[in-house]
Design a protein around this motif. Structure first.
Motif, short mmCIF file in Angstrom:
data_model
loop_
_atom_site.label_atom_id
_atom_site.label_comp_id
_atom_site.label_asym_id
_atom_site.label_seq_id
_atom_site.Cartn_x
_atom_site.Cartn_y
_atom_site.Cartn_z
N HIS A 281 0.80 -1.23 0.00
CA HIS A 281 0.00 0.00 0.00
C HIS A 281 0.82 1.26 0.00
O HIS A 281 1.83 1.38 0.67
CB HIS A 281 -0.92 0.02 1.21
CG HIS A 281 -1.98 -1.00 1.08
ND1 HIS A 281 -2.93 -0.93 0.11
CD2 HIS A 281 -2.21 -2.14 1.75
CE1 HIS A 281 -3.72 -1.98 0.21
NE2 HIS A 281 -3.30 -2.73 1.19
N LEU B 35 -12.54 -3.47 2.80
CA LEU B 35 -11.22 -3.11 2.29
C LEU B 35 -10.89 -1.66 2.62
O LEU B 35 -10.72 -0.84 1.72
CB LEU B 35 -11.19 -3.33 0.76
CG LEU B 35 -11.47 -4.77 0.32
CD1 LEU B 35 -11.61 -4.85 -1.20
CD2 LEU B 35 -10.34 -5.69 0.77
N SER C 53 -5.04 -12.16 -2.18
CA SER C 53 -5.11 -11.83 -0.75
C SER C 53 -6.34 -12.48 -0.18
O SER C 53 -7.45 -12.22 -0.63
CB SER C 53 -5.24 -10.32 -0.55
OG SER C 53 -4.11 -9.66 -0.99
N LEU D 66 -9.84 -5.96 -8.04
CA LEU D 66 -9.75 -4.51 -7.95
C LEU D 66 -8.77 -3.99 -8.97
O LEU D 66 -7.69 -4.57 -9.14
CB LEU D 66 -9.21 -4.08 -6.58
CG LEU D 66 -10.07 -4.12 -5.34
CD1 LEU D 66 -9.33 -3.41 -4.21
CD2 LEU D 66 -11.39 -3.43 -5.57
N GLU E 276 -8.26 -0.35 3.48
CA GLU E 276 -6.98 0.12 2.97
C GLU E 276 -7.11 0.64 1.55
O GLU E 276 -6.29 1.42 1.10
CB GLU E 276 -5.89 -0.96 3.07
CG GLU E 276 -6.23 -2.33 2.51
CD GLU E 276 -6.92 -3.25 3.52
OE1 GLU E 276 -6.23 -3.99 4.22
OE2 GLU E 276 -8.17 -3.22 3.58
N TYR E 277 -8.14 0.23 0.84
CA TYR E 277 -8.37 0.73 -0.52
C TYR E 277 -9.46 1.78 -0.57
O TYR E 277 -9.49 2.61 -1.48
CB TYR E 277 -8.76 -0.41 -1.45
CG TYR E 277 -7.65 -1.37 -1.75
CD1 TYR E 277 -7.60 -2.63 -1.17
CD2 TYR E 277 -6.62 -1.02 -2.63
CE1 TYR E 277 -6.58 -3.51 -1.44
CE2 TYR E 277 -5.60 -1.90 -2.91
CZ TYR E 277 -5.58 -3.14 -2.32
OH TYR E 277 -4.57 -4.02 -2.59
N ILE F 5 -8.86 -12.63 2.60
CA ILE F 5 -9.28 -11.73 3.67
C ILE F 5 -10.44 -12.38 4.42
O ILE F 5 -11.54 -12.51 3.88
CB ILE F 5 -9.67 -10.36 3.07
CG1 ILE F 5 -8.39 -9.74 2.51
CG2 ILE F 5 -10.29 -9.45 4.12
CD1 ILE F 5 -8.60 -8.48 1.74
N LYS G 290 -16.54 -2.44 0.05
CA LYS G 290 -15.68 -1.30 0.43
C LYS G 290 -15.39 -1.30 1.92
O LYS G 290 -14.29 -0.96 2.36
CB LYS G 290 -16.35 0.01 0.01
CG LYS G 290 -16.35 0.17 -1.50
CD LYS G 290 -16.78 1.55 -1.92
CE LYS G 290 -16.57 1.69 -3.41
NZ LYS G 290 -17.04 2.99 -3.91
N THR H 256 -5.58 -7.99 -7.46
CA THR H 256 -5.57 -6.64 -8.01
C THR H 256 -4.87 -6.63 -9.36
O THR H 256 -3.98 -7.44 -9.62
CB THR H 256 -4.85 -5.65 -7.08
OG1 THR H 256 -3.52 -6.11 -6.89
CG2 THR H 256 -5.54 -5.54 -5.74
N LEU I 280 -9.12 -11.68 -2.87
CA LEU I 280 -8.89 -10.43 -3.58
C LEU I 280 -7.67 -10.53 -4.48
O LEU I 280 -6.62 -10.99 -4.06
CB LEU I 280 -8.66 -9.33 -2.54
CG LEU I 280 -8.29 -7.95 -3.06
CD1 LEU I 280 -9.49 -7.31 -3.72
CD2 LEU I 280 -7.80 -7.07 -1.91
N ARG J 167 -12.44 -11.62 7.14
CA ARG J 167 -12.82 -10.51 8.02
C ARG J 167 -14.32 -10.38 8.00
O ARG J 167 -14.92 -10.35 6.93
CB ARG J 167 -12.23 -9.24 7.41
CG ARG J 167 -11.58 -8.26 8.32
CD ARG J 167 -11.13 -7.08 7.51
NE ARG J 167 -9.75 -7.16 7.10
CZ ARG J 167 -9.17 -6.31 6.25
NH1 ARG J 167 -9.87 -5.34 5.70
NH2 ARG J 167 -7.91 -6.46 5.93
N SER K 5 -14.75 3.29 5.75
CA SER K 5 -14.67 2.66 7.06
C SER K 5 -15.35 3.54 8.07
O SER K 5 -15.09 4.73 8.16
CB SER K 5 -13.23 2.39 7.46
OG SER K 5 -12.49 3.58 7.41
#
Lengths: 288, 351
Positions: free
Chosen positions: A52, B263, B237, B342, B265-266, B239, B260, B216, B214, B241, B271
């Motif tokens: 990131h 994720l 990835s 993504l 972080e994206y 995830i 969304k 990308t 995920l 969660r 959040s």
């Protein structure tokens, strides 16, 4: 001060952590570890995912302690107390206080262990994953892991029927690891919903002992901290932020408490309501 | 059970399974096995069909079955349908897999000792889902022997009726199902256990078990045929969660919102605030911006765009209410598996 008194005023804690709490606690834990546990390498924080660019967003991560060598000496009996865990680089340093048995036996095998403490968003607790391998990198079969383990206190062996190891994939690293799980109510290890498939009872008890060794090393950190802060173990839980996983829950706390000379009941009573026995994964210690 | 659930349970992937050439000891080599594998099932469970087909040609030894697709060893605990959706974005029919009975790659794959391992993995996931939904695993732990056998049996045999009967006893409903015709039409609204008068009626729980796979890409592609191939598990990835649902979300919380939220972080502004922590780590307002300093020269920021969300072989419109998706498309262990692609590109902040 009685621990019960001390915790009465605190906000009730259900034994879970948020991701951020985990990250913060992990950082504090590794600092304390460095301070008090010189014979072990430090825990490292590994952020992930790594790609990131958004540095403003806090990334997840996990703690790792890698390449810890379990040095087997030919003199060591299985019931002789713990086998020695050594940082690999220490083996060649003569002035380090050494396990004398390794000097006597020139050829020693070393099994290597990588420990990772990873946050589980489902259970909201840290989970211990570990991998063990020979010096050539080949993974150890579970039967060999069992052999690595020293005999330990009778109590741990008794409690061991509650715990077993299982293999799971590392959440980030795409490789098989070993982790601990606990059954409820001492359910048998048949493949039913209440229990689980695992190693033989014998193997499990020996494994738990070794895990006990690992945990007692960590408790040594606390002991050191007790001395440093000149307070009773009762108070230690208040004074240090320390988060660790133990799949043995209350029984481990009792054993560790016994080792530190604290009344059994204080720990188990005060920990009731802090360690939910319905969880299959537990937290040892708590955060401020 | 709804129409959609029936489709999901009947869903299957046609497989053409080739024995790896190193394990062929007869001439001519055996033909590939043609198998219809249930989407909600797991590849090792196919051994009962495959072993007889290939046994004559296998070398002597102990069998430990494993599968690979184009050289990638397949993780056996991932449901077959999910593997197909993830690895075969442009669906290949039949899906050509290679089976091995020897040489298990134990440094890459978790050990699998047949049906027991699969059952164990299933039960573990079910317990995890139960924990996410209710906060404990008691309802799973307290199942009767008959119920346990019936539940696993219903998954093995793809019997939705039997499954519904047993699973309803577990009381693991996450959302009230308002959008689908339901066989059991008795309204459960009056049985809302929440005492909170402000709670939005639909939401019974605040955490939904989700497993997101995920990957990308940096560049756009029109056809999935042109999409980069997943030849390595590090490119995915995983995830695991839960999706956190908040009272404010209301009943129109969409699939888009859920992805969304999973994720952050994206998609930082989605959040909704971390669990009770100080907001020291909250990202700045706009998606992907690092700072608002107008004087600084170009900042690179990441812009992410959802390219594709595939669930049970379909790509639902992202506006579909997430509650519908969960209730109808989840797997028997109560996890919703989503394959998400993504597109991530860098852009200057000062555009």
């Amino acid at each position: 001060m009685d621990l019960k008194e001390a915790v009465k005023d605190k906000i009730p804690w259900d034994g879970t952590l948020s991701l951020n709490e985990f990250s913060l606690s992990a950082s504090t834990f590794s600092d304390k570890w460095k301070m008090f546990n010189h014979s072990f390498p430090p825990w490292l924080w590994n952020p992930c995912p790594k790609h990131h660019l958004n540095s403003s967003h806090k990334v997840e991560g996990y703690l790792s302690l890698e390449n810890v060598c379990l040095v087997k000496s030919c003199e060591e009996e299985k019931n002789h107390g713990s086998l020695s865990w050594k940082e690999e680089s220490n083996i060649s340093q003569a002035e380090e206080p050494f396990d004398h048995a390794t000097l006597v036996c020139p050829e020693f095998e070393a099994n290597h262990y990588d420990f990772h403490i990873v946050y589980s968003p489902s259970y909201r607790v840290p989970v211990l994953y570990f991998r063990s391998y020979y010096s050539d990198g080949q993974p150890l079969p579970l039967s060999e892991i069992e052999k690595d383990l020293p005999g330990h206190s009778a109590e741990l062996l008794l409690e061991s029927k509650w715990t077993f190891i299982t293999q799971e994939e590392h959440p980030y690293l795409n490789r098989p690891c070993v982790t601990l799980m606990r059954t409820l109510n001492g359910a048998s290890h048949e493949n039913d919903f209440r229990g689980g498939v695992g190693c033989s009872i014998h193997g499990i008890s020996k494994f738990v002992s070794a895990y006990g060794t690992f945990v007692t090393e960590l408790w040594r950190v606390l002991e050191g901290l007790c001395m440093e802060l000149e307070c009773q173990f009762d108070n230690i839980m208040e004074h240090i932020p320390l988060v660790l996983v133990a799949a043995m829950g209350v029984p481990t706390l009792r054993i560790a408490a016994m080792r530190l000379g604290v009344n059994n009941n204080t720990i188990s009573n005060s920990q009731q309501g802090k360690v939910n026995i319905d969880h299959t994964i537990y937290i040892l210690g708590h955060t401020l | 059970m709804s129409e959609a659930q029936k489709y999901v349970w009947k869903g299957a992937i046609p497989l053409q399974i080739h024995l790896h050439e190193s394990e062929v000891t007869t001439l001519p080599p055996p033909p590939p096995a043609l198998v219809l594998a249930p989407r909600i099932g797991y590849l090792p469970l196919l051994i009962s069909l495959l072993k007889p087909h290939f046994s004559a040609t296998l070398p002597p030894g102990v069998d430990t079955i494993w599968f690979e697709y184009k050289g990638l060893p397949l993780k056996w605990y991932i449901p077959t349908g999910v593997l197909f959706d993830l690895l075969c974005m442009e669906p290949e029919r039949p899906w050509n897999l290679t089976v091995h009975f020897r040489g298990y790659p134990s440094n890459l794959l978790l050990p699998c000792e047949g049906e027991d391992s699969v059952k164990w993995s299933f039960i573990n996931s079910l317990k995890e889902a139960a924990y996410v939904i209710t906060g404990n695993c008691k309802n799973i732990m307290n199942m009767s022997q008959t119920d346990q056998a019936d539940l696993w049996g219903s998954v093995l045999n793809g019997n939705l009726e039997s499954y519904s009967r047993v699973s309803s006893k577990l009381k693991l409903e996450t959302f009230e199902d308002e959008y689908t015709e339901n066989v059991d039409s008795a309204s459960t609204k009056s049985q809302q256990s929440t005492g909170d008068a402000e709670a939005v009626g639909q939401v019974k729980t605040s955490r939904i078990p989700v497993r997101l796979y995920l990957w990308t890409v940096n560049e756009d592609f029109d056809d999935f045929e042109d999409a980069p191939v997943i030849d390595n598990w590090d490119k995915v990835s995983y995830i695991n969660r839960p999706v956190e649902i908040h009272k404010e979300d209301g009943k129109y919380f969409s699939l888009n919102d859920a992805v969304k939220r999973l994720l952050p972080e994206y998609f930082p502004e989605s959040s909704f605030g971390n669990e009770g922590d100080a907001s020291i780590n909250q990202s700045a307002g706009e998606e992907g911006e690092n700072s608002c300093d107008p004087e600084s020269s170009s900042h690179t920021v990441e812009i992410a765009e959802i390219k594709c969300v595939r669930i049970q072989g379909i790509e639902p419109s992202l506006e579909v209410p997430f509650s519908w998706v969960v209730n109808n498309l989840m797997n028997p262990e109560y996890f919703l598996h989503m394959c998400v692609c993504l597109k991530v590109s860098e852009a200057n902040a000062l555009q």
